[in-house]
Design an enzyme around this catalytic site. Sequence first.
Site, PDB file in Angstrom:
ATOM      1  N   ILE A 168       0.732  -1.197  -0.033  1.00  0.00           N
ATOM      2  CA  ILE A 168      -0.049  -0.020  -0.049  1.00  0.00           C
ATOM      3  C   ILE A 168       0.605   1.290  -0.227  1.00  0.00           C
ATOM      4  O   ILE A 168       0.373   2.367  -0.277  1.00  0.00           O
ATOM      5  CB  ILE A 168      -1.007  -0.055   1.121  1.00  0.00           C
ATOM      6  CG1 ILE A 168      -0.408   0.069   2.639  1.00  0.00           C
ATOM      7  CG2 ILE A 168      -1.896  -1.223   1.276  1.00  0.00           C
ATOM      8  CD1 ILE A 168      -1.302   0.493   3.533  1.00  0.00           C
ATOM      9  N   ASP A 169       2.195   1.040   0.339  1.00  0.00           N
ATOM     10  CA  ASP A 169       2.957   2.321   0.526  1.00  0.00           C
ATOM     11  C   ASP A 169       3.423   2.979  -0.727  1.00  0.00           C
ATOM     12  O   ASP A 169       3.888   4.321  -0.705  1.00  0.00           O
ATOM     13  CB  ASP A 169       4.282   1.899   1.281  1.00  0.00           C
ATOM     14  CG  ASP A 169       4.173   1.649   2.744  1.00  0.00           C
ATOM     15  OD1 ASP A 169       3.051   1.846   3.238  1.00  0.00           O
ATOM     16  OD2 ASP A 169       4.664   1.031   3.496  1.00  0.00           O
TER      17      ASP A 169
END
Length: 319
Positions: A126-127
């Site tokens: 998700i980063d």
Amino acid sequence: MKKIAVLTSGGDAPGMNAAVRAVVRKAMYYDIEVYGVYQGYQGLINNNIKKMERGTVGDKIQRGGTFLQSARCPEFKDPEVRKQAIANLNNLGIEGLVVIGGDGSYRGAQRLNEEGIKTIGIPGTIDNDINGTDFTIGFDTALNTIVEAIDKIRDTASSHERTFIVEVMGRDAGDLALWSGLAGGAETVLCPEHRKDVKVIADKIQQGIERGKKHSIIVVAEGVMTGEECGQELKKYINVDTRISVLGHMQRGGSPSGMDRVLASRLGGYAVELLMNDETGLAVGIQNNSLSKTKFEDIFTSVHHLDEKMYELSNELSI
């Protein structure tokens, strides 16, 4: 190539299941047997490898998390441990491996590739902090989760005339903080790439109060400081009623967005194509909306950069 395997590794991300589904369905379309490795690299070591059927990935595209499960596996750095993993793959006649995960997962894949297992990496985190791709699987869903939370927090911030500090994930990269701050209309965004003096933030909030502004939203990436630390620092310079909201692991959960499902499907299919063409030691990605491939070593030797133009825009719009 007659047999391949797929695993998910590191932190889970919405859309991983869609990527696994694409790998399995694409391979089966070309009569390639597919095996699922459960619990990431730990599953390779423990021989937790099972043959996948077409129905195994049915009703999975909309599910968050990873049904193959994931696990941290620091012992995989040990060459002797990897020998056991490679032996398990060889015993099943598996020639290629697709690894879905982040930077650490890629490093494990690179080592396997150097030791004789053909590997392809798919960016799942998700980063959004992996080089060689504009977007990673899971980023869009997490972004939507954060923006939805900010919208709700702003309702209560407005009702009580408070300053809310929203802490989001992002140890080394500020993409989630920047994008969600811009989309959520935050007054200030704190990213690891741009560490602002809290006094500057306090001055900005004070200027807003003097113009009649009743509430503020500050988005801070965990890699800069915690939300609690930010609140304590802020109170040294300005007398405002603050509340902290740490979104935590909810950012990783939930049904993947349409964008993440499409991205995962494209990258999963492309990974199989590369293995079929005997291309290996590569990570797939999306750049300028086109599929791309990058050597693992090139990914490790370059640095992820925040979109500076977007950062400038965020500052310009948050006056």
